[in-house]
Design a protein around this motif. Sequence first.
Motif, PDB file in Angstrom:
ATOM      1  N   THR A   9       0.832  -1.202   0.000  1.00 21.95           N
ATOM      2  CA  THR A   9       0.000   0.000   0.000  1.00 21.95           C
ATOM      3  C   THR A   9       0.869   1.254   0.000  1.00 21.95           C
ATOM      4  OG1 THR A   9      -1.724  -1.160   1.249  1.00 21.95           O
ATOM      5  CG2 THR A   9      -1.840   1.233   1.205  1.00 21.95           C
ATOM      6  N   TYR A  10       0.500   2.236  -0.823  1.00 23.46           N
ATOM      7  CA  TYR A  10       1.204   3.506  -0.905  1.00 23.46           C
ATOM      8  C   TYR A  10       0.278   4.608  -0.394  1.00 23.46           C
ATOM      9  CZ  TYR A  10       4.085   0.743  -4.079  1.00 23.46           C
ATOM     10  OH  TYR A  10       4.872  -0.241  -4.622  1.00 23.46           O
ATOM     11  N   MET A  11       0.795   5.464   0.456  1.00 24.46           N
ATOM     12  CA  MET A  11       0.020   6.582   0.994  1.00 24.46           C
ATOM     13  C   MET A  11       0.760   7.879   0.689  1.00 24.46           C
ATOM     14  SD  MET A  11      -1.529   7.089   4.844  1.00 24.46           S
ATOM     15  CE  MET A  11       0.074   7.199   5.670  1.00 24.46           C
ATOM     16  N   LEU A  18       4.564  13.852   1.087  1.00 24.42           N
ATOM     17  CA  LEU A  18       5.118  12.668   1.742  1.00 24.42           C
ATOM     18  C   LEU A  18       4.684  11.432   0.970  1.00 24.42           C
ATOM     19  CD1 LEU A  18       4.500  13.394   5.545  1.00 24.42           C
ATOM     20  CD2 LEU A  18       6.533  13.859   4.185  1.00 24.42           C
ATOM     21  N   VAL A  19       5.604  10.497   0.798  1.00 22.61           N
ATOM     22  CA  VAL A  19       5.337   9.267   0.052  1.00 22.61           C
ATOM     23  C   VAL A  19       5.748   8.083   0.922  1.00 22.61           C
ATOM     24  CG1 VAL A  19       5.745   7.982  -2.073  1.00 22.61           C
ATOM     25  CG2 VAL A  19       5.845  10.487  -2.099  1.00 22.61           C
ATOM     26  N   PHE A  20       4.768   7.265   1.319  1.00 19.68           N
ATOM     27  CA  PHE A  20       5.024   6.102   2.169  1.00 19.68           C
ATOM     28  C   PHE A  20       4.661   4.826   1.425  1.00 19.68           C
ATOM     29  CE2 PHE A  20       4.730   7.676   6.849  1.00 19.68           C
ATOM     30  CZ  PHE A  20       5.714   8.608   6.586  1.00 19.68           C
ATOM     31  N   LYS A  21       5.414   3.761   1.659  1.00 21.94           N
ATOM     32  CA  LYS A  21       5.047   2.425   1.185  1.00 21.94           C
ATOM     33  C   LYS A  21       4.980   1.480   2.379  1.00 21.94           C
ATOM     34  CE  LYS A  21       6.397  -1.485  -1.716  1.00 21.94           C
ATOM     35  NZ  LYS A  21       7.397  -2.045  -2.676  1.00 21.94           N
ATOM     36  N   PHE A  22       3.816   0.845   2.569  1.00 18.31           N
ATOM     37  CA  PHE A  22       3.639  -0.200   3.566  1.00 18.31           C
ATOM     38  C   PHE A  22       3.615  -1.541   2.835  1.00 18.31           C
ATOM     39  CE2 PHE A  22       1.727   3.580   5.368  1.00 18.31           C
ATOM     40  CZ  PHE A  22       2.115   3.551   6.700  1.00 18.31           C
ATOM     41  N   SER A  46      10.023  11.902   0.285  1.00 18.96           N
ATOM     42  CA  SER A  46       9.236  13.128   0.184  1.00 18.96           C
ATOM     43  C   SER A  46       9.653  13.896  -1.062  1.00 18.96           C
ATOM     44  CB  SER A  46       9.391  13.998   1.433  1.00 18.96           C
ATOM     45  OG  SER A  46      10.749  14.298   1.673  1.00 18.96           O
ATOM     46  N   ILE A  47       8.767  14.764  -1.508  1.00 22.01           N
ATOM     47  CA  ILE A  47       9.022  15.625  -2.660  1.00 22.01           C
ATOM     48  C   ILE A  47       9.061  17.057  -2.155  1.00 22.01           C
ATOM     49  CG2 ILE A  47       8.178  16.398  -4.905  1.00 22.01           C
ATOM     50  CD1 ILE A  47       6.704  13.715  -5.144  1.00 22.01           C
ATOM     51  N   ASN A  62       2.952  -1.513 -12.845  1.00 18.91           N
ATOM     52  CA  ASN A  62       4.047  -2.496 -12.789  1.00 18.91           C
ATOM     53  C   ASN A  62       4.827  -2.395 -11.487  1.00 18.91           C
ATOM     54  OD1 ASN A  62       3.360  -3.342 -15.411  1.00 18.91           O
ATOM     55  ND2 ASN A  62       4.706  -1.814 -16.336  1.00 18.91           N
ATOM     56  N   ASN A  63       4.076  -2.208 -10.386  1.00 17.87           N
ATOM     57  CA  ASN A  63       4.647  -2.129  -9.034  1.00 17.87           C
ATOM     58  C   ASN A  63       5.631  -0.978  -8.868  1.00 17.87           C
ATOM     59  OD1 ASN A  63       3.055  -4.261  -8.347  1.00 17.87           O
ATOM     60  ND2 ASN A  63       4.699  -5.675  -7.876  1.00 17.87           N
ATOM     61  N   GLN A  64       5.495   0.047  -9.702  1.00 18.30           N
ATOM     62  CA  GLN A  64       6.224   1.294  -9.531  1.00 18.30           C
ATOM     63  C   GLN A  64       5.217   2.422  -9.303  1.00 18.30           C
ATOM     64  OE1 GLN A  64       8.697   1.667 -13.090  1.00 18.30           O
ATOM     65  NE2 GLN A  64      10.480   1.021 -11.913  1.00 18.30           N
ATOM     66  N   LEU A  65       5.574   3.332  -8.412  1.00 11.91           N
ATOM     67  CA  LEU A  65       4.708   4.468  -8.122  1.00 11.91           C
ATOM     68  C   LEU A  65       5.097   5.646  -9.006  1.00 11.91           C
ATOM     69  CD1 LEU A  65       2.553   5.887  -6.315  1.00 11.91           C
ATOM     70  CD2 LEU A  65       4.444   6.529  -4.803  1.00 11.91           C
ATOM     71  N   HIS A  66       4.110   6.217  -9.694  1.00  9.96           N
ATOM     72  CA  HIS A  66       4.336   7.376 -10.554  1.00  9.96           C
ATOM     73  C   HIS A  66       3.625   8.586  -9.965  1.00  9.96           C
ATOM     74  CE1 HIS A  66       5.916   5.148 -14.168  1.00  9.96           C
ATOM     75  NE2 HIS A  66       5.299   4.166 -13.531  1.00  9.96           N
TER      76      HIS A  66
END
Length: 496
Positions: free
Chosen positions: A345-347, A378-382, A393-394, A409-413
């Motif tokens: 999960t990405y938040m 903020l970019v989190f991966k659980f 973070s950006i 493809n399991n990459q966050l854009h």
Amino acid sequence: MKKFLLLACFIAVSAAYSQTTTKLSVSESEEYKDEVKAKDILAIHTTNSGLTGIIRDSKRDFLFDVFDTGLNKVFNMVVESDRNETFVGELFSGEEMKFFTVDSPKKTERIIYCHIFNLAQKSVKKVKLFETTVEKKQALFSGGNKRETSFAISPSGNYFAVTTDNSKKHANAYTIRVFDASNLSLLFEKVYQEHEERYYEHNDLSIDDEANVYALGKLFVKGRSQKKDGEANYEFVLNKISKSDMKAISIGMDEEHIQSLNISVTENQLNLLGFYSEERAGRIKGGCNFTIDKKELAITSKKHQDLPIAVYEDLYGDKRADRKKDKELTSFYVDYVLTDDDDNTYMLAEEFYITTTYVSMGMNGGHIQTVNHYDDVLVFKFDNSGNLAWGRSIFKRATAPSYNAFVKNNQLHVILNSGKNLLEKNDGRTKVSKGFLESSSLYDIVYSADGDVSYDKIQDNKGNTDYVPFFGTFETGTFIMSSAGGGRNNQFMILK
């Protein structure tokens, strides 16, 4: 003076971050024209068959458009809105977009409509869903920020749920209504969290394929203050509501303070995700995750982890990160909760605050200028066990909602507009903002499964159509966004 300017320009150019071209395929549609000038995009979705539907608003109307697989407009309908009718939410499943509005013909009367927008049949039908009353100017829908949290649809698309705040002068309660999505018939209606003294604040909503509703909120002990005598003055409550049963569990906390939680759903469990603080709600020390067994409605794990040092390095630079890591962050609000193919999960949360300044007009007096700030992200991966896998973070500056995010493809854009040349500062930070007199460019910020980041340029906007990522949609492996400007000539960009 000229030498100084030349030197400054040389330094700026030499410090420019070397961006790579996006790894996504990029294409654009032909321009299309609107008969009625539109304002914001309220909803946009693409079906599995490749039809794209867009709902926008104008001064007195709602605009419904359908585009074919080549993004050519094949249907348009302009529906006049009532004088006091406003958009409150939308849901999408299959070939159909459900667009919800609330009309306020009287101070205490509220009528909720569902506009059924069928993209395959190219039709729009307005149906009265239900009506209710409120006290004075009481809000009927609450709890949402950029993410609308008062509406939810089941994974199969067979059912949808609507929760409304029916607070009265001497009581506080919410009402859940569950509908059959095929014919809008009411399956059941129940009041929950009804209290005369305790205040309940809605956070998030989910519904499964058995029409079980999961309503998450914050129940205050006394009054509405977040903190009393140094302790949290609330508990989080997860309600499970069905046609035949209703129960709730308290989400116990230790010493942490939490502003809000968001529901992320996997096959057999719910993950309640958020930020925690050691000081008070609204501040951020780290990320937290409460894992809930859906069938038993029981907490199976509770985890909270401090912000990774990479978050501070991205925001403050390598040297200042160690000094800043014990300082809690503030004013971040969750925008996106996304999952990948492996149930990670990405938040993502954006910093938002408002400033006001007095602008003098000389002899004519002056006025107060209000500026909305949409800054750092903020970019989190659980991971699928509920652990915080990584955090980044950006370092960003903007004055309007500016980004969108999706997992492919399991990459966050993360798609956003910034200055033509991103600057990599000497302290290791990459600043995402547009300088004075600088032209802008469209970027794809890509995070690998391990949290490594690349800044990929999609296009320089000068001489090209300017697009707004915030008004975009990701479905069937494709991200589509519309052009900016709000005029009658528009265009799409397609990223695959």
